[in-house]
Structures are given as C-alpha cells and as structure tokens.
Design an enzyme around this catalytic site. Structure first.
Site, PDB file in Angstrom:
ATOM      1  N   GLN A   1       5.438  -9.438   2.949  1.00  0.00           N
ATOM      2  CA  GLN A   1       5.173  -8.915   1.612  1.00  0.00           C
ATOM      3  C   GLN A   1       6.389  -9.075   0.702  1.00  0.00           C
ATOM      4  O   GLN A   1       6.259  -9.434  -0.462  1.00  0.00           O
ATOM      5  CB  GLN A   1       4.757  -7.434   1.706  1.00  0.00           C
TER       6      GLN A   1
ATOM      7  N   CYS B   1       0.832  -1.212   0.000  1.00  0.00           N
ATOM      8  CA  CYS B   1       0.000   0.000   0.000  1.00  0.00           C
ATOM      9  C   CYS B   1       0.862   1.255   0.000  1.00  0.00           C
ATOM     10  O   CYS B   1       0.468   2.291  -0.522  1.00  0.00           O
ATOM     11  CB  CYS B   1      -0.894   0.075   1.222  1.00  0.00           C
TER      12      CYS B   1
ATOM     13  N   GLY C   1     -21.784   4.165  28.337  1.00  0.00           N
ATOM     14  CA  GLY C   1     -22.009   5.098  27.230  1.00  0.00           C
ATOM     15  C   GLY C   1     -22.212   4.325  25.951  1.00  0.00           C
ATOM     16  O   GLY C   1     -21.595   3.272  25.757  1.00  0.00           O
TER      17      GLY C   1
ATOM     18  N   GLU D   1       6.634  -2.004  11.667  1.00  0.00           N
ATOM     19  CA  GLU D   1       5.397  -2.778  11.464  1.00  0.00           C
ATOM     20  C   GLU D   1       5.766  -4.138  10.865  1.00  0.00           C
ATOM     21  O   GLU D   1       6.705  -4.250  10.080  1.00  0.00           O
ATOM     22  CB  GLU D   1       4.407  -1.999  10.590  1.00  0.00           C
TER      23      GLU D   1
END
Lengths: 447, 281
Positions: free
Chosen positions: A125, A55, A194, A119
């Site tokens: 990759q 990316c 909440g 990372e």
C-alpha cells in the site's frame, strides 16, 4: 546560522487515535491519479507530499518549510475536502515532525504500527501511494530518498526478524498445520461432520484450498445434501461415518451433539483400516465431538478450537517479541537517514570553505606573480602544489570538526561556528542548501 | 595438491555447519541460502580433490581410511545437495553439514599416502565397484536417518501442540515420510550390490564367495535388517513414526558395520586399516 530549513512532517489518523466512523470519513477515495495530493501540495504550501490511505489509516507525509503552519493548513484543507468540521476531526490527528516523522513512516512501512502486527499488505500500500504521487510529481529528492529507505527498512525487518512469520488467525493456523502434516493439500480429501453455520464457514474457507470434492456428513441427511450442493461436494448419512473417516485426510467436526460422536475405540479401528495413514482432525464443536484421547493414536493429530486459539495467542506473543528486535532495526535505519539529512547541512559549508581558501590562494599567487616570474615551469608547479597542500591541510581541521558533530546534536552550532570563524556567512546567503553554490549537493525542488 | 582442495572443502563444510546451526538458533525468515552456498562450494572443492587424487595415483582412490571417509562424506553431501535443490530446507543442512565436517576431520587424521606396497588383491577393478556401492548405500541410509530424526521431532511437536519456530522450519511429515519411502529401496539396492560385488571379488581373489569375515557377517545382519524394513513398508504398510525410528536404528547398525567392525575385529577388510596404521615417515 545554517540549518536544514525543510522538515519532515507526518499528519495522520489511525486505528489507535480515531474511531472507525472518523477513519471512514477521512479517506481519500478520488486520489487514484494523485490529484488530491497535488492539490494539497499546492494549496498547503508543501515542498513534497504523499498521501497514504488504507482501511486503518490516513496519513499525509510531507516535506515543508514551516511544519506548524503546514499542520494548520492541512487540517483545514482536509476538513474542507471531506466536508467536515475542523474542530470535530482535529483532535484525532497525530502530528510527527523531523526524526519522529521518519521513525513513524519506517514503523508503518515495516508493519510495526499495524492493527495486526506484521500484516503483509502495508508495504504494498505504501509503495502504491508512493508510485502514484511520484508520477503526480508531488515527491522530490527528500521524500524519494525517505521512501526508498522506508522500503529498505521494511525488507530488513521482514527478513531479519520473525515479525511476519507466524500465523495469527485460527483458520490460517489450521491450514498451516494441515500443510505440515499432509504436505500439499490440493489432492487431499476433506470430511465435514455437521452441517451447521460453523461447518459452512469452514467449507467456504477450504473450498479454495482443496480440489477434491468435500464430503459432508450430518445427522439430518437433507441438510448435508443442501450444503454439499452449495460446495459441489458429496453428502452422506451418519451411519457412513466410519467409512468416511477411513477415506479422509482432514476432518472438521462441528455438530451440536452433546455426546462425542467420534470415540477412541472407534477411531482405533478406523486407523487400522487406514493403515495408520496420518489424519488431521479439527474439533470446533462445543461440547467436543471427538474424544481427546484420540490424539494419542499413532497418526492422528487432533486439535480442538482452544488448541488452535492458544497457537494463535502464542504466535501473537512471538510477533510482539520480534517487534522489539524490529524496533532496533528501525532505530538504526532512522539514524542512518538522519545522518544523511545532516550531511546536507554541512556539505554546502564544506564547499564554501574550500572555495574561500582557493580564492585566497589564487589571489595571493596573482600578487606574487611578478616576483615568481623568474621561476621555470617545474618550480612554478612546485609552488602550486605547495600552496594547495597548505590550504588542504588547513581545511582538514574544520571539516573534520563538522563531520564529527554528526554524531552529536550540536551540528548546527558547529557548522555555525565554522562559518563565523572563517567568515563564510556571505557565501551561504539565504541559508538554504539549494541556494548555496553546491551543484554536488543541490536539492532541486520541482515546486 | 589434492590435499589443499580437501582442506578447502573441509573448511567450507565447517563454515556451512556454523551458518546453518546459528541459523537454527536465530529467528530469521529465509531458506538460509548462505549455508547452502558454502556446502556447494565445499562439494566442488571436494570433487576436485578426489578427481585430482584419482589422476595422480592412476587408480581410483580407495585404498585407505582417508579415501573411504572422504568418499563417504562426498556422497552424503552430494545426496543432500540434490534434495536441497528440490526442496530447500535449512534443518537438513544443519545435520548434513556437521556430519560431513566430522567425517572430513576423521579422514584427515588418517594418512592418505600408501607407504606400504599395496596388497595385490586391492589392485583390482573390484575395489572401486565394491567400495562405491557399499558407501553409496551407507550415504543413502545416513540421509534417511536424518529424515527420520526430523520426522520424530516434527511429529512430537505437532502431537504436543508446540507450534513454534522449529515446527515452521522443519519440513512437513508427508515430505519426510516420502523421503524415507524413496530412500529405503535405493539404499537397500546399493547395499545389496555392495555385498554381491564383494562376494564376486572374494571369489576371484580367494576362490570362495563368502568367508565369514566380521565385516561380511555384520553386513549380512545389516542387509537382513533393511530387508525387513523394506518388507514392513511395502507389505505391512508401516510408515510415519515407526518407519522413522527404524531408519534411525538401521543407521546405528550401518555405522557399527562401517566403523565399529573395522576397529574391533580383524579380517579381510583390515587391509584398509593396515594401510592406515602406517605412520608417515
């Protein structure tokens, strides 16, 4: 003059050099089978090639005879493939050659060049890109070795430094902390206070981690029910807050209330009911939902969003420090690799030198054959050994001289010098390692 | 012969200590398996050493300070190793390895040879039973104290929001509290058996169960302290930091009973020290 006529080349764009718009355009989507890599290798006149596309970066890692013309070719081909104007994308590319290309690849694979430093995905990759292009037959001995060393470097960086160790996102920091307080999270009870957007986001993140249904408490009961049905949790009204607190292990509060809704005294009573069983409380509301003093209670660990953010910042700083250490590891590995490529340069010359000496010896022995004919077998052997010892001793000097020069930048000059002094030029015709008579060091390119 | 193995074990423990402690000071991202490997090697050598001494002497080696400290070190390392197998943690190793090393060093200052004739009371099967139980209790409490120290440290880091490398390599609070919860009854059980077996032995040797020997008195005090701890944990639900601090306090008491009493007072348990004081010829 001999030198390694193949050079490494990296041509690419990444998050630092190109805006996302350009990066999106210059990606290689149809390359699952390496067909684009093969096309580039053939038309771009490359010896070996790998395309890495993630990316945040697209890179071409290549071995070429002439880096400059390859760069031109590649940029032209890339613009053609993507239907872009060459001048439009040209300026965004970085070009690295030789040692710098090696260093760049090692840094990329070790995640030192990533947008989020350290990372973990990038190694996978790069491995995938290498596997794909290796089966497409576009890699050869140089890239195979280079990639192997890149993965080795990445592994060293990962185990010897803390560059990928600490959490660098708020959600991840919160989960890590929860694990350090509560151990395994699967069977832990979570309470959301909440039902706003923030709560929904958190619930989405937590749903994958915990098995027990999430409890949601909100001022408007309907909203709580709605959110609860979304995440297969249970809903309750604000009056049940203390009971819910007594049961929960993790509390995430994100109401829009102006006043704190969980107070010190209240929490003190709750902790007594819990028998001081530890509880991890995260206050992501602004203004705060939980009084900060609550953190002083035994067994309560309260973090607000700023605390978490400062942990993230600190971890990021820690990663940067570790990256310096990692840089030194990369330098070491680059040097080792460059030395290997240099050995390719002098190796053929050593072989030629030895061959030349051996040729002289056998010629001279043949000439003397008549006079030595009267010797018996043992004496002949002795002469053989003697002459071999002499040429080995003579060869030792120039070989040591060349090997020494690996450490300096003068290798080419030294090798050249040795070739001239011993008249080896005719032995290393064509100046290319694979054409020299060096089966041992032969480089066999498929294309 | 057993001394060689004893020394090898001590050297391995020392190496493990060095590896573990340097590991803590660096920023490596691993479980420090080298340290664990050294500890394991040490444990094997140590076991061989003890077994060898047993075979050579023909009775369980328990008559000297050397034997007691050596066995104590062995028990600490053995318990530590079983925990490491379940959940590898370098910080625990960095505590256990130095303690084992120090115990081995102290042990080596004593003579292992029994130069005086052994006091007849010691030639009894009660000796190994009594000493094993007592030392097993001590070893469990030692490990429990280590877990307590780690708990207090980790708790402090989380409370003060200092989330760094130490926070990451220390086990979770839950893990450490669980260790405390599991170790406490086991250690207490061994301590109780140690005291009971001691009383039975005393009755068979001297005809009375309890003689208020200083070691006996302090053991009883220790026993009451741990009994109180078990009660707090089970009945009152004390946990976490309080339990961790009690584990440390209890450990101080255990160490005083084990070593301090032997040095300060004279009593039945000084049989051991008598054998120790013999200077090798």
């Amino acid at each position: 003059m001999i030198c390694l006529t193949h050079d490494f080349l990296v041509l690419g764009i990444n998050h630092n050099t190109a805006p996302v718009l350009i990066r999106e355009k210059v990606s290689f989507p149809g390359n699952h089978d390496g067909s684009i890599t093969r096309f580039l290798t053939q038309t771009g006149d490359l010896l070996e090639c790998i395309i890495l596309s993630t990316c945040n970066r697209s890179e071409i890692i290549a071995v070429t005879k002439d880096p400059d013309s390859s760069v031109e070719n590649l940029i032209r081909l890339i613009s053609e493939i993507h239907g872009l104007n060459q001048d439009q994308i040209g300026p965004y590319f970085y070009i690295k050659k030789g040692q710098e290309a090696v260093r760049h690849l090692f840094r990329v694979t070790s995640s030192l060049d990533s947008m989020v430093l350290g990372e973990p995905q990038i190694v996978g990759q790069v491995k995938e890109a290498f596997r794909r292009d290796a089966s497409a037959n576009t890699t050869g001995p140089l890239l195979n070795r280079l990639m192997h060393r890149a993965f080795f470097t990445a592994k060293r960086v990962r185990t010897e430094t803390g560059v990928a160790l600490s959490a660098v996102s708020i959600a991840y920091v919160a989960v890590e902390l929860a694990k350090k307080i509560l151990g395994e999270l699967e069977q832990r009870r979570t309470l959301l206070v909440g039902a706003g957007e923030m709560a929904e986001l958190t619930a989405r993140h937590l749903a994958s981690l915990v098995k027990k249904p999430i409890k949601i408490i909100n001022r408007t009961f309907e909203n709580a029910c709605e959110l609860a049905s979304q995440f297969e949790g249970t809903a309750d009204s604000m009056e049940k807050l203390d009971d819910a607190l007594a049961m929960a292990d993790m509390v995430i509060s994100s109401t829009g209330s102006c006043e704190p809704i969980i107070r010190f005294q209240q929490m003190k009573t709750v902790m007594r009911r819990r028998r001081h069983k530890p509880i991890f409380m995260i206050d992501i509301a602004m203004p705060r939902d939980i009084e900060p003093e609550v953190n002083d209670l035994d067994g309560v660990y309260l973090y607000n969003i700023d605390d978490l953010q400062s942990v993230v910042d600190e971890n990021m700083g820690e990663r940067r420090l570790e990256a310096e250490k990692a840089g030194r590891i990369v330098d070491q590995e680059v040097n080792k690799f460059i030395n290997w490529t240099r050995s390719l340069e002098w190796a053929p010359t050593i072989v030629s030198l030895k061959e030349k000496f051996e040729e002289i010896r056998t010629n001279e022995m043949a000439k003397m054959n008549g006079k030595l004919g009267s010797l018996n077998e043992a004496e002949k052997d002795a002469v053989e050994i003697l002459t071999k010892a002499i040429i080995n001793k003579i060869a030792h000097g120039p070989i040591a001289f060349m090997k020494q020069s690996i450490k300096t930048k003068k290798i080419n000059q030294h090798v050249d010098f040795v070739q001239r002094v011993f008249g080896l030029d005719e032995f290393v015709s064509g100046n290319e390692p694979e054409e020299a008579k060096t089966s041992e060091y032969e480089i066999d390119h498929r294309n | 012969m057993h001394l060689i193995f004893f020394k090898i074990a001590a050297i391995f423990y020392l190496l493990a200590s060095i590896v573990y402690v340097t590991f803590l000071l660096r920023s490596e991202n691993s479980k420090c398996l080298y340290g664990f490997a050294f500890i394991l090697a040490g444990l094997v050598a140590h076991t061989v050493s003890i077994v060898h001494l047993f075979v050579a002497q023909g009775f369980f080696p328990m008559a000297t300070g050397f034997d007691a400290l050596s066995l104590f070190a062995w028990l600490v390392v053995a318990i530590h190793t079983t925990i490491q197998f379940r959940d590898p943690n370098p910080v625990l190793g960095a505590m256990a390895a130095p303690i084992a090393t120090v115990l081995m060093l102290i042990a080596s200052t004593f003579s292992y040879q029994i130069t005086q004739p052994i006091v007849p009371v010691l030639k009894s099967w009660w000796l190994p039973i009594h000493v094993s139980f007592a030392l097993a209790g001590n070893a469990v409490f030692t490990i429990m104290a280590m877990a307590g120290a780690m708990y207090i440290f980790q708790e402090r880091l989380i409370k003060r929001k200092k989330i760094g490398r130490f926070h990451r390599i220390l086990p979770s609070l839950e893990t450490l509290d669980k260790l405390n919860r599991q170790a406490l009854p086991i250690g207490f059980f061994f301590l109780t058996l140690g005291i009971i077996s001691g009383a039975l032995w005393a009755s068979s040797a001297w005809g009375s169960y309890w003689n208020w020997d200083p070691k006996e008195t302090w053991s009883l005090i220790t026993w009451f302290a741990y009994a109180a701890m078990v009660h707090q944990r089970l009945a009152l639900g004390w946990r976490g930091k309080k339990a961790a601090m009690l584990a440390l306090a209890g450990f101080a008491l255990v160490m005083f009973t084990f070593i301090g009493v032997s040095l300060l007072f004279v009593g039945h348990h000084s049989f051991v020290s008598l054998a120790l004081r013999v200077v090798p010829a």
